[in-house]
Design an enzyme around this catalytic site. Sequence first.
Site, PDB file in Angstrom:
ATOM      1  N   TYR A 440       5.486   0.824  -1.201  1.00 22.33           N
ATOM      2  CA  TYR A 440       6.566   0.787  -0.194  1.00 22.33           C
ATOM      3  C   TYR A 440       6.333  -0.325   0.823  1.00 22.33           C
ATOM      4  O   TYR A 440       5.314  -0.966   0.842  1.00 22.33           O
ATOM      5  CB  TYR A 440       6.846   2.141   0.438  1.00 22.33           C
ATOM      6  N   GLU A 441       7.377  -0.526   1.603  1.00 26.07           N
ATOM      7  CA  GLU A 441       7.401  -1.667   2.528  1.00 26.07           C
ATOM      8  C   GLU A 441       7.322  -2.972   1.740  1.00 26.07           C
ATOM      9  O   GLU A 441       6.740  -3.959   2.182  1.00 26.07           O
ATOM     10  CB  GLU A 441       6.215  -1.549   3.490  1.00 26.07           C
TER      11      GLU A 441
END
Length: 595
Positions: A440-441
């Site tokens: 994620y990110e």
Amino acid sequence: MASYSPPVREMQFVLHELLDAGSVFAGLPGFEEASTDVIDAVLEEGGKLCESVVFPTNRNGDTEGCRHENGDVYTPSGFKQAYQALMEGGWLSLGCDPVYGGQGLPHTLNVFFEEMLQSSNMALSLYPGLTRGAYMLMREHAEDALKDTYLSKMVSGEWTGVMCLTEPHCGTDLGLLRTRAEPRDDGSFTVTGTKIFITGGDQDITDNIVHLVLARLPDAPPGVKGISLFLVPKFLPDGDGAPGDRNAVHCASIEKKMGIKGASTCVMNYDGATGWIVGEPHKGLRAMFAMMNHERLMVGQQGLSQAEVAYQSAAAYARERLQGRSLSGAQNPDGPADPIIVHPDVRRMLLTTRALNEGARALLGWTAMQIDVADRHPDASRREEADDYVALLIPVIKAYFTDYGFDACNLCLQVLGGHGYIAEWGMEQLVRDARIAQIYEGANGIHALDLVGRKLPMHDGRLVKRFLKLLDGFVDEHRDDESIAEFVGPLAHSVGLLKQATAWVATEAGRNPDEVGACSYDYLRLMALTSLAWMWALSAKVATQQLEGDNTGYYHNKLLTGRFFMKRVLPQAGSLADTLMAGADSVMAMDAKAF
Ligand SMILES: Cc1cc2nc3c(=O)[nH]c(=O)nc-3n(C[C@H](O)[C@H](O)[C@H](O)COP(=O)(O)OP(=O)(O)OC[C@H]3O[C@@H](n4cnc5c(N)ncnc54)[C@H](O)[C@@H]3O)c2cc1C
């Protein structure tokens, strides 16, 4: 169960001895109060709270997980109380602006507190971590009326903030997103669409949740140039600023997932919800970057934070567990066997983790300080320089720290043998929790592309040239320093490889765009290792100066760990340079149908 004690001494080493933080802060307007004593108080008191109140919720968070019942989301028992304790102690507003009720301390200090919070409970830390990113975004881009209504509640922690980018068909490629926003006569917007994987999209620990949602206006051009940003609260604030009518924002379900089970991962429906634009129309992605840059460093730090707990737990186990005899003769002759810490292979796993953790903490501290300098330094050229370092290192920290963090948790699980695989020891939770940070990110491969495809050519190569000059400056200054020759020599070699690789990328990228994609991951790793080697050379310089008269063994062990890094970790730089300069042909030759 995993064991964790906040590494306050290590943090003090970085802040006081490596970075001379008190003096740097004294030169940054508004941070003059952040003295050595204040820094120590934050580390010690913050550490105590994390260890005694937050860490005990970590295991339960994993076994119990979040629940979605009758449209509402419930966090695991204990989360709300731990969050409340953080809020009441003022820990969630450390680095925030006093105008909104924050404590106005340097960002750097908050980063060190966040490491302890993430180590104590990574899932729980996401709720305030995302809120802080949302606060930064709004402070920079929101209109005053929105700031007045929302920021003090977010700074105190009464309301959380979440980021809403991902849709079922649209992850990395945000140009594909479909959520719509229609203007209304009163200046607000009607937001309609579905977002998935929204961390903290709904929860039961705060009274309200501020969603920062990417969506398209009716006249939006296609692709990423047509994305705007909207603030969509779960409850619409009433005339007194308290949560009023429920907005048309609902959690349809939560995901069952591998780790961070205490962090709700929500499918969110916006069914004609009321929202307000933040920043300019069609420039939402630019505004969102204020949040994403914060979150990227925070996610990078998650790798370090989990690896720190893994190291502490595995080291404690290895000192106690009796198996086999030392190859060089019994170390525990009165016992049935020696503790496994005597075995070189166990030491390899522990020292790899320790050397990476200590180097990573130093690099993150240095980078966080550049953020404060970029924000506050009176000299504009110094601000620009600091900003360049941060921009260059964000993808390096996000991707390398989360990769090594996961690998290190795995190595430390191995130290416990079969017991590491059993849930009650807590090691397998660390592996599962750490894994998401690589995804994620922005998946790590995308950060490598960002580094090589965007950051290297930016401003005609100014960012990377500046960074290489900084490293060269250190090497030149210490080339003849016999006391740290064993650190400066390998660092100089690695800097040479990084320069060679940078020149190679500059030439080859123009010839064939696939070269950028094929070399970027290894290039990022090479830059990370070289940066860590620089931190270790700096640490060795400090430790060498303090060695005489030190009866704690601290500096002696610092040097031993640094030596291990130089001899047993840094040599990977050579193979990374070879691999990345091997070219894209062998990567791209096979026909897609043959896979
Ligand atoms: C637990 C969890 C929490 C999350 N929290 C949030 C949140 O709070 N808010 C939010 O908006 N999102 C959130 N996400 C979404 C997350 O950010 C995305 O999953 C991530 O950005 C990757 O997108 P994707 O899953 O669609 O993968 P894809 O974009 O489909 O990518 C799949 C693979 O292809 C690679 N790839 C894709 N495009 C390229 C390219 N151009 N070049 C090279 N390689 C490429 C990627 O690196 C990846 O390895 C969360 C996800 C999870 C699992």
